[in-house]
Design an enzyme around this catalytic site. Structure first.
Site, short mmCIF file in Angstrom:
data_model
loop_
_atom_site.label_atom_id
_atom_site.label_comp_id
_atom_site.label_asym_id
_atom_site.label_seq_id
_atom_site.Cartn_x
_atom_site.Cartn_y
_atom_site.Cartn_z
N ARG A 130 -3.06 2.32 19.21
CA ARG A 130 -2.62 0.92 19.10
C ARG A 130 -1.89 0.40 20.33
O ARG A 130 -1.86 -0.82 20.54
CB ARG A 130 -1.77 0.73 17.84
CG ARG A 130 -2.61 0.63 16.59
CD ARG A 130 -1.85 0.12 15.40
NE ARG A 130 -2.68 0.24 14.22
CZ ARG A 130 -2.24 0.56 13.02
NH1 ARG A 130 -0.96 0.79 12.83
NH2 ARG A 130 -3.06 0.63 11.99
N LYS B 248 -9.38 -1.90 4.59
CA LYS B 248 -8.57 -0.68 4.49
C LYS B 248 -7.25 -0.96 3.78
O LYS B 248 -6.77 -0.12 3.00
CB LYS B 248 -8.30 -0.12 5.89
CG LYS B 248 -7.57 1.20 5.91
CD LYS B 248 -7.42 1.71 7.34
CE LYS B 248 -7.00 3.17 7.35
NZ LYS B 248 -5.69 3.41 6.73
N GLY C 65 -4.41 8.13 6.25
CA GLY C 65 -3.50 9.19 6.65
C GLY C 65 -2.50 9.52 5.57
O GLY C 65 -2.12 10.68 5.38
N LYS D 110 0.83 -1.20 0.00
CA LYS D 110 0.00 0.00 0.00
C LYS D 110 0.87 1.25 0.00
O LYS D 110 0.59 2.22 -0.72
CB LYS D 110 -0.92 -0.03 1.23
CG LYS D 110 -1.87 1.14 1.37
CD LYS D 110 -2.94 0.84 2.41
CE LYS D 110 -2.40 0.68 3.81
NZ LYS D 110 -2.14 1.97 4.48
N ASP E 72 4.32 0.11 12.15
CA ASP E 72 3.24 -0.78 11.73
C ASP E 72 3.49 -2.24 12.12
O ASP E 72 2.58 -3.07 12.05
CB ASP E 72 3.03 -0.69 10.22
CG ASP E 72 2.36 0.61 9.80
OD1 ASP E 72 1.76 1.28 10.67
OD2 ASP E 72 2.44 0.97 8.60
N SER F 81 5.63 12.04 11.97
CA SER F 81 5.35 11.15 10.85
C SER F 81 6.22 11.55 9.68
O SER F 81 6.35 12.74 9.36
CB SER F 81 3.88 11.21 10.45
OG SER F 81 3.66 10.45 9.27
#
Length: 447
Positions: free
Chosen positions: A361, A430, A95, A20, A329, A171
């Site tokens: 998370r 997603k 995002g 992705k 992730d 980020s």
């Protein structure tokens, strides 16, 4: 959609879906070409990729499906549109789509309005807000809508070449968004991280996509990326690699005793999440090949296969500490791997950014695994996980509309003693729409 999994061992060979992260970057790079068409192979039809396609189309790019997973992209160019209404860009829950396309929309349209779903519009945007206000770009966020306006009449932009200073510990997506557009401005620019720069591998993925279109940049000392101006994106053809962040769940499944073999992975990939191979060895208390960890800051690492299924003898207790700041992730698959590795005390540290994902998370990993019977302690920016052989299960857990939490729970269910129900299981759409289908193909029992 709620599903109930009857615990059973998975068995078979699996190829994870296309990346992705790489797909977003290739689509945007292709859309920024000023003429001609590009062809991209291997796109997955996930909700996040749909969001990026939808927004690029709203900005004027033309994206045509040629066959399954292959698209042709006609570039939208870089000329600002004369005064007109701001396009409304629905970013879904992505995002990446939101943060990548804010600078792109400023460049190609001068202004835009952004909307989203779930927790998207609550996720941090302050690095952009601060740097854009400093550059004279209007920024307004209220009622779940963000409006940015950098237009100053036809052909004139507030977005200008120069130095852009951003924190590197929020980020890397803010760096990528600016990196897409700065090469197209007339003068040279620099992206400077004001903190230690995390997730550098993702920035290098952006540079790799740009290089396919003939656009370059270079790293300089002190977390600075120098970007020559006056460049032009050229049409290209590329294929999307398999996704290491999704593969990590299948490696975790193999690591906790399922007979799963992962295929189709590029072990020399620039994707930072390929570090899951060495994380797995550390969780199992096995030595790393050659004593060297796979680098996660860019290309150049030596690819190595996953550890063998055989569990070597190990001490009753041992500690493994993983800095997850460059690969956040991987926390859900690493967490379930650690939770089902007896004797392992796993510390996942520098994980504060996980609180700003589709769910918090750190909280949801803790909640779900502990509900299944694991031993997880949540702290401000880390998790402590004490491994055990199996989990009791026999409960219903909430996915919290977070694709990675749902997949984590599914892998944990293979080592539970009683069935596990997962609510909101459709959230995997997603990023990995075929996850439950693949789970069944490996022998998973789902109602």
């Amino acid at each position: 959609m709620n599903i109930t999994i009857t615990p059973t061992k998975l068995r078979g060979t699996i190829t994870p879906p296309p990346s992705k992260s790489q797909a977003h970057r290739l689509l945007i790079t292709a859309a920024l070409t000023s003429s001609g068409t590009s062809v991209i192979h291997g796109l997955a039809d996930s909700q996040d990729i749909r969001a990026t396609r939808r927004c690029l189309s709203a900005l004027g790019a033309r994206i045509d499906d040629l066959e399954s997973g292959t698209v042709r992209v006609r570039g939208l160019g870089s000329a600002i549109v004369e005064a007109g209404p701001a396009p409304i860009l629905d970013c879904g829950e992505s995002g990446s789509t939101l943060r990548f396309l804010i600078p792109v929309a400023l460049l190609v349209n001068g202004k835009a309005a952004f909307t989203g779903h779930g927790r998207l519009m609550e996720r941090p945007l302050k690095p952009y807000e601060e740097v854009f206000r400093e550059k004279g770009i209007a920024w307004n966020q209220e009622g779940g809508v963000l409006t940015v306006d950098g237009s100053r009449g036809y052909g004139e932009l507030a977005l200008a070449p120069g130095e852009y200073r951003l924190p590197g510990n929020v980020s890397s997506q803010f760096f990528t968004g600016l990196l897409f557009v700065l090469p197209l401005l007339e003068g040279d620019s620099a992206l400077v991280s004001t903190t230690a720069l995390e997730s550098v591998g993702y920035i290098n993925m952006t540079r790799q996509a740009q290089a396919a279109a003939g656009v370059t940049s270079r790293w300089e000392p002190k977390n600075t990326l120098h970007i020559p101006g006056g460049q032009c994106y050229q049409p290209f053809e590329a294929s999307v690699e398999a996704d290491w962040s999704q593969a990590a769940f299948w490696y975790a499944a193999e690591g906790v005793g399922n007979a799963v073999t992962v295929t189709g992975m590029d072990e020399k990939s620039i994707q930072g999440d390929r570090v899951i191979l060495d994380w797995g060895r550390m969780i199992r208390n096995e030595p790393l090949s050659g004593g060297v960890t796979v680098p996660i800051l860019g290309q150049g690492g030596v690819g190595r296969p996953a550890a063998s299924r055989a569990r070597p003898e190990r001490p009753a207790r041992y500690a493994v500490s993983l800095d997850v700041s460059h690969a956040p992730d991987l926390v859900p698959p690493a967490a379930v791997w650690g939770a089902l590795t007896p004797g392992c005390h796993l510390f996942l540290k520098n994980a504060g950014r996980l609180r700003l994902k589709e769910s918090d998370r750190l909280a949801t990993v803790t909640e779900v695994l502990n509900a299944l019977g694991a031993d997880v302690t949540e702290e401000a920016d880390r998790l402590l996980i004490r491994g055990q052989e199996t989990l009791p299960g026999g409960v219903t857990v909430d996915s919290h509309n977070d694709h990675r939490i749902a997949m984590m729970a599914a892998i944990a269910a293979t080592r539970c003693e009683k069935p596990v129900t997962i609510t909101g299981a459709e959230c995997v759409n997603k990023s990995y729409p075929n996850f439950w289908e693949d789970y069944r193909k490996l022998g998973g029992i789902i109602q």
